[in-house]
Design a protein around this motif. Structure first.
Motif, PDB file in Angstrom:
ATOM      1  N   ILE A   1      10.394  56.739  41.924  1.00 27.40           N
ATOM      2  CA  ILE A   1      10.698  56.463  40.441  1.00 27.40           C
ATOM      3  C   ILE A   1      10.521  55.246  40.040  1.00 27.40           C
ATOM      4  N   ALA A   2      11.433  54.370  40.996  1.00 21.23           N
ATOM      5  CA  ALA A   2      12.092  53.283  40.835  1.00 21.23           C
ATOM      6  C   ALA A   2      12.329  52.388  41.956  1.00 21.23           C
ATOM      7  N   PRO A   3      12.261  50.866  42.004  1.00 21.70           N
ATOM      8  CA  PRO A   3      13.280  50.459  43.245  1.00 21.70           C
ATOM      9  C   PRO A   3      14.701  50.475  43.380  1.00 21.70           C
ATOM     10  N   GLY A   4      14.750  51.349  44.302  1.00 21.94           N
ATOM     11  CA  GLY A   4      15.817  52.458  45.072  1.00 21.94           C
ATOM     12  C   GLY A   4      16.483  53.608  44.787  1.00 21.94           C
ATOM     13  N   THR A   5      15.206  54.210  44.072  1.00 26.77           N
ATOM     14  CA  THR A   5      15.748  55.263  43.323  1.00 26.77           C
ATOM     15  C   THR A   5      13.867  56.579  43.190  1.00 26.77           C
ATOM     16  N   TYR A   6      14.418  57.221  44.449  1.00 25.53           N
ATOM     17  CA  TYR A   6      13.754  58.655  44.325  1.00 25.53           C
ATOM     18  C   TYR A   6      14.390  60.202  43.754  1.00 25.53           C
ATOM     19  N   LEU A   7      13.397  60.509  43.101  1.00 23.41           N
ATOM     20  CA  LEU A   7      13.463  62.483  42.780  1.00 23.41           C
ATOM     21  C   LEU A   7      12.336  63.104  44.033  1.00 23.41           C
ATOM     22  N   GLY A   8      13.717  64.006  43.923  1.00 30.01           N
ATOM     23  CA  GLY A   8      12.694  65.414  45.092  1.00 30.01           C
ATOM     24  C   GLY A   8      13.097  66.382  44.332  1.00 30.01           C
ATOM     25  N   ILE A   9      11.784  67.281  45.365  1.00 29.40           N
ATOM     26  CA  ILE A   9      12.067  69.008  44.999  1.00 29.40           C
ATOM     27  C   ILE A   9      12.555  69.710  45.816  1.00 29.40           C
ATOM     28  N   VAL A  10      13.086  70.577  45.953  1.00 31.44           N
ATOM     29  CA  VAL A  10      13.628  71.286  46.977  1.00 31.44           C
ATOM     30  C   VAL A  10      12.642  72.598  46.809  1.00 31.44           C
ATOM     31  N   PHE A  11      12.446  73.300  48.288  1.00 32.62           N
ATOM     32  CA  PHE A  11      11.282  74.315  48.043  1.00 32.62           C
ATOM     33  C   PHE A  11      12.106  75.197  49.355  1.00 32.62           C
ATOM     34  N   TRP A  12      11.970  76.381  49.100  1.00 30.32           N
ATOM     35  CA  TRP A  12      13.056  77.143  50.036  1.00 30.32           C
ATOM     36  C   TRP A  12      11.636  78.014  50.473  1.00 30.32           C
ATOM     37  N   ASP A  13      10.855  77.998  51.763  1.00 35.06           N
ATOM     38  CA  ASP A  13       9.790  78.528  52.371  1.00 35.06           C
ATOM     39  C   ASP A  13       8.907  77.263  51.387  1.00 35.06           C
ATOM     40  N   LYS A  14       8.147  78.156  50.417  1.00 30.98           N
ATOM     41  CA  LYS A  14       7.517  77.646  50.382  1.00 30.98           C
ATOM     42  C   LYS A  14       7.415  77.182  48.133  1.00 30.98           C
ATOM     43  N   GLU A  15       8.475  78.015  47.976  1.00 29.37           N
ATOM     44  CA  GLU A  15       8.810  78.635  46.615  1.00 29.37           C
ATOM     45  C   GLU A  15       9.806  76.870  45.382  1.00 29.37           C
ATOM     46  N   ARG A  16       8.928  76.255  44.945  1.00 33.30           N
ATOM     47  CA  ARG A  16      10.016  75.947  44.382  1.00 33.30           C
ATOM     48  C   ARG A  16      11.314  75.507  43.931  1.00 33.30           C
ATOM     49  N   THR A  17      12.362  75.514  44.206  1.00 33.13           N
ATOM     50  CA  THR A  17      14.148  75.677  43.877  1.00 33.13           C
ATOM     51  C   THR A  17      14.441  74.579  42.848  1.00 33.13           C
ATOM     52  N   ILE A  18      14.755  73.512  42.686  1.00 33.26           N
ATOM     53  CA  ILE A  18      15.798  72.105  41.620  1.00 33.26           C
ATOM     54  C   ILE A  18      14.855  71.218  42.532  1.00 33.26           C
ATOM     55  N   HIS A  19      15.562  70.529  41.282  1.00 30.44           N
ATOM     56  CA  HIS A  19      15.087  68.978  41.583  1.00 30.44           C
ATOM     57  C   HIS A  19      16.686  67.968  42.243  1.00 30.44           C
ATOM     58  N   PHE A  20      16.524  66.880  41.940  1.00 30.86           N
ATOM     59  CA  PHE A  20      17.340  65.982  42.615  1.00 30.86           C
ATOM     60  C   PHE A  20      17.212  64.460  42.915  1.00 30.86           C
ATOM     61  N   SER A  21      17.887  63.349  42.757  1.00 33.89           N
ATOM     62  CA  SER A  21      18.158  62.746  42.597  1.00 33.89           C
ATOM     63  C   SER A  21      18.312  61.994  43.932  1.00 33.89           C
ATOM     64  N   LEU A  22      17.840  60.274  44.690  1.00 37.47           N
ATOM     65  CA  LEU A  22      18.558  59.740  45.623  1.00 37.47           C
ATOM     66  C   LEU A  22      18.850  58.110  45.025  1.00 37.47           C
ATOM     67  N   GLN A  23      19.660  57.612  45.571  1.00 35.49           N
ATOM     68  CA  GLN A  23      19.736  56.646  44.637  1.00 35.49           C
ATOM     69  C   GLN A  23      20.086  55.496  45.791  1.00 35.49           C
ATOM     70  N   PHE A  24      19.846  54.546  46.612  1.00 30.90           N
ATOM     71  CA  PHE A  24      20.160  53.288  47.585  1.00 30.90           C
ATOM     72  C   PHE A  24      20.769  52.435  46.066  1.00 30.90           C
TER      73      PHE A  24
ATOM     74  N   ILE B   1      19.565  68.463  40.743  1.00 33.34           N
ATOM     75  CA  ILE B   1      19.445  68.783  38.890  1.00 33.34           C
ATOM     76  C   ILE B   1      19.008  69.821  39.435  1.00 33.34           C
ATOM     77  N   ILE B   2      19.747  70.834  38.490  1.00 32.43           N
ATOM     78  CA  ILE B   2      20.431  72.428  39.053  1.00 32.43           C
ATOM     79  C   ILE B   2      19.548  73.082  37.557  1.00 32.43           C
ATOM     80  N   ALA B   3      20.224  71.986  36.297  1.00 28.20           N
ATOM     81  CA  ALA B   3      19.887  73.228  34.954  1.00 28.20           C
ATOM     82  C   ALA B   3      19.199  72.983  34.500  1.00 28.20           C
ATOM     83  N   PRO B   4      18.191  71.735  34.341  1.00 30.49           N
ATOM     84  CA  PRO B   4      17.129  70.542  33.907  1.00 30.49           C
ATOM     85  C   PRO B   4      17.381  71.227  32.889  1.00 30.49           C
TER      86      PRO B   4
END
Length: 149
Positions: free
Chosen positions: A120-143, A38-41
């Protein structure tokens, strides 16, 4: 409430931040998850960018909860590469518990990267990516069955 990748891609930065902040860490996942960058929300480019990344770059992650590790699935064929340690810890975003995906000791390529995820729901995770300690983008994972919209 279940979330699809399409729903998450339609959210604004603030909506994603709020969802991450209000969600529990959940259990450390196990198995293969499809990933969505999730690069450009909040923009019309978000879905297009996510599709290009999925085709040519990052496909998702495969977790081994028993070992506390994961590998990223990358490239068009989904090659397992780029290992991270997985454990629960304090979020750099809001100081609440999260699941940390720590590349600092396992990857030369990604040693500056730290991901944080929350369920955030069964089988679904929301993530944040940090470069060093700077927040960059979000991503999701679905199982499992929650893999695609």
């Amino acid at each position: 409430m279940p979330y699809t990748a399409s729903q998450l891609l339609a959210m604004t930065q603030q909506e994603l931040d709020d969802l991450f902040s209000k969600s529990p860490a959940g259990e450390i996942p196990n198995g293969e998850a499809d990933g969505t960058a999730i690069i450009a929300p909040g923009t019309s480019f978000n879905s297009t960018i996510a599709s290009i990344i999925e085709i040519f770059g990052w496909k998702g992650k495969t977790f081994n909860a028993a070992k506390g590790t994961l590998t990223n699935r990358i490239l068009p064929l989904g090659v397992n590469a780029i290992v991270a340690e997985v454990y629960k810890g304090e979020s750099w975003y809001d100081n609440k518990e999260c699941i940390v995906l720590d590349y600092s000791k396992t990857s030369i390529v990604a040693k500056h990267i730290r991901d944080e995820i929350r369920q955030i729901a069964p089988g679904t995770y929301l993530g944040i990516v940090f470069w060093d300690k700077e927040r960059t983008i979000h991503f999701s994972l679905q199982f499992g069955n929650n893999s695609r919209p």
